[in-house]
Design a protein around this motif. Structure first.
Motif, PDB file in Angstrom:
ATOM      1  N   LEU A  41       0.859  -1.177   0.000  1.00 15.62           N
ATOM      2  CA  LEU A  41       0.000   0.000   0.000  1.00 15.62           C
ATOM      3  C   LEU A  41       0.899   1.231   0.000  1.00 15.62           C
ATOM      4  N   ILE A  42       0.629   2.195  -0.886  1.00 16.43           N
ATOM      5  CA  ILE A  42       1.443   3.405  -0.977  1.00 16.43           C
ATOM      6  C   ILE A  42       0.527   4.615  -0.896  1.00 16.43           C
ATOM      7  N   SER A  43       0.896   5.562  -0.036  1.00 17.34           N
ATOM      8  CA  SER A  43       0.112   6.782   0.117  1.00 17.34           C
ATOM      9  C   SER A  43       0.581   7.836  -0.880  1.00 17.34           C
ATOM     10  N   VAL A  44      -0.153   8.934  -0.977  1.00 13.18           N
ATOM     11  CA  VAL A  44       0.229  10.000  -1.902  1.00 13.18           C
ATOM     12  C   VAL A  44       1.533  10.666  -1.488  1.00 13.18           C
ATOM     13  N   LEU A  45       1.966  10.451  -0.256  1.00 13.88           N
ATOM     14  CA  LEU A  45       3.247  11.004   0.196  1.00 13.88           C
ATOM     15  C   LEU A  45       4.407  10.058  -0.077  1.00 13.88           C
ATOM     16  N   GLY A  46       4.111   8.871  -0.598  1.00 18.39           N
ATOM     17  CA  GLY A  46       5.166   7.915  -0.912  1.00 18.39           C
ATOM     18  C   GLY A  46       5.479   6.945   0.199  1.00 18.39           C
ATOM     19  N   THR A  47       4.770   7.013   1.324  1.00 20.44           N
ATOM     20  CA  THR A  47       4.996   6.055   2.402  1.00 20.44           C
ATOM     21  C   THR A  47       4.393   4.706   2.028  1.00 20.44           C
ATOM     22  N   MET A  48       5.057   3.631   2.454  1.00 15.59           N
ATOM     23  CA  MET A  48       4.645   2.278   2.090  1.00 15.59           C
ATOM     24  C   MET A  48       4.305   1.455   3.315  1.00 15.59           C
ATOM     25  N   ALA A  49       3.374   0.524   3.114  1.00 17.10           N
ATOM     26  CA  ALA A  49       3.067  -0.498   4.109  1.00 17.10           C
ATOM     27  C   ALA A  49       2.918  -1.815   3.368  1.00 17.10           C
ATOM     28  N   LYS A  50       3.181  -2.917   4.066  1.00 15.95           N
ATOM     29  CA  LYS A  50       3.188  -4.234   3.432  1.00 15.95           C
ATOM     30  C   LYS A  50       2.427  -5.217   4.300  1.00 15.95           C
ATOM     31  N   SER A  51       1.634  -6.071   3.655  1.00 17.58           N
ATOM     32  CA  SER A  51       0.878  -7.102   4.364  1.00 17.58           C
ATOM     33  C   SER A  51       1.164  -8.456   3.743  1.00 17.58           C
ATOM     34  N   PHE A  52       1.275  -9.485   4.613  1.00 18.22           N
ATOM     35  CA  PHE A  52       1.431 -10.855   4.140  1.00 18.22           C
ATOM     36  C   PHE A  52       0.149 -11.668   4.312  1.00 18.22           C
ATOM     37  N   ASP A  53      -0.875 -11.074   4.940  1.00 14.52           N
ATOM     38  CA  ASP A  53      -2.080 -11.844   5.286  1.00 14.52           C
ATOM     39  C   ASP A  53      -3.349 -11.160   4.787  1.00 14.52           C
ATOM     40  N   SER A  54      -3.313 -10.714   3.544  1.00 17.82           N
ATOM     41  CA  SER A  54      -4.476 -10.121   2.879  1.00 17.82           C
ATOM     42  C   SER A  54      -4.976  -8.856   3.566  1.00 17.82           C
ATOM     43  N   GLY A  55      -4.088  -8.152   4.233  1.00 18.77           N
ATOM     44  CA  GLY A  55      -4.448  -6.875   4.827  1.00 18.77           C
ATOM     45  C   GLY A  55      -4.889  -6.931   6.264  1.00 18.77           C
ATOM     46  N   GLU A  56      -4.826  -8.113   6.894  1.00 15.02           N
ATOM     47  CA  GLU A  56      -5.217  -8.204   8.301  1.00 15.02           C
ATOM     48  C   GLU A  56      -4.219  -7.477   9.188  1.00 15.02           C
ATOM     49  N   THR A  57      -2.939  -7.627   8.896  1.00 17.91           N
ATOM     50  CA  THR A  57      -1.886  -6.912   9.625  1.00 17.91           C
ATOM     51  C   THR A  57      -0.933  -6.296   8.612  1.00 17.91           C
ATOM     52  N   TRP A  58      -0.246  -5.226   9.024  1.00 17.66           N
ATOM     53  CA  TRP A  58       0.625  -4.482   8.119  1.00 17.66           C
ATOM     54  C   TRP A  58       1.953  -4.174   8.788  1.00 17.66           C
TER      55      TRP A  58
END
Length: 198
Positions: free
Chosen positions: A38-55
């Motif tokens: 997941l990337i925000s308009v500011l360029g920050t990223m988040a990553k999930s391995f479980d379909s978005g349950e945790t990041w």
């Protein structure tokens, strides 16, 4: 921004993540569908391995480097080949993954190119790519079968590296134009497309 998910073809939706800033893009690994960026308009990223349950928060590649321009992390999952490019207010982004070494990621923000060798948990700026001053970078793409070969659009030029960004060659395609997205045919990689504007 908010990220919603549906598991029944869009009949019902549930909130899986809220962001303090608008969400610019979501990338889903086509082979391991539970893995998402997941990337925000500011360029920050988040990553999930479980379909978005945790990041896991990956930060912003432009702001999360060590003093020497590098950072260290651990790769935890294999990847598949995908890439995307998008724009946000006042910022331009592009993202690609190397199918020959699936822990290698490439990320463009405005006039800077970053790479990660550990699935996004650490980033470094590739200073070897030298363009004209003030030239914003467009898209980044990785050759689907030629290991270490990446392409970057910058102004009216297309840059190519065959050593993962250590050195570059350049071809002028559309002087005065602004090259944007790069598309490489996954099964016939000699066929390429580039979008351009002025």
């Amino acid at each position: 921004g908010r990220l919603l998910s549906s598991g029944d073809g869009g009949k019902q939706w549930r909130l899986v993540r809220s962001e303090g800033t608008p969400i610019a893009a979501l990338a889903v690994n086509p082979v391991f569908s539970g893995e998402r960026y997941l990337i925000s308009v500011l360029g920050t990223m988040a990553k999930s391995f479980d379909s978005g349950e945790t990041w896991s928060e990956l930060g912003n590649p432009a702001e999360t480097q060590n003093g020497d321009g590098s950072s260290v992390g651990v790769v935890r999952h294999p990847y598949s080949n995908w890439q995307f490019t998008f724009s946000a207010p006042a910022l331009s982004f592009s993202f690609a993954i190397d199918p020959q070494n699936s822990a290698l990621l490439y990320f463009i923000r405005d006039d800077a190119l970053f790479s990660s060798s550990n699935g996004g948990f650490g980033w470094r700026k590739l200073t070897s790519l030298i363009t004209s001053a003030g030239t914003a970078l467009g898209g980044v793409a990785v050759h689907p079968s030629r290991a270490g070969t990446i392409f970057v659009a910058a102004g009216g030029d297309l840059y190519q590296s065959i050593d993962r960004g250590a050195s570059w060659s350049v071809v002028s395609i559309a002087p005065g134009a602004s090259l944007k997205k790069i598309f490489i045919h996954p099964r016939r990689p000699d066929i390429m497309f580039i979008t351009a504007g002025r």
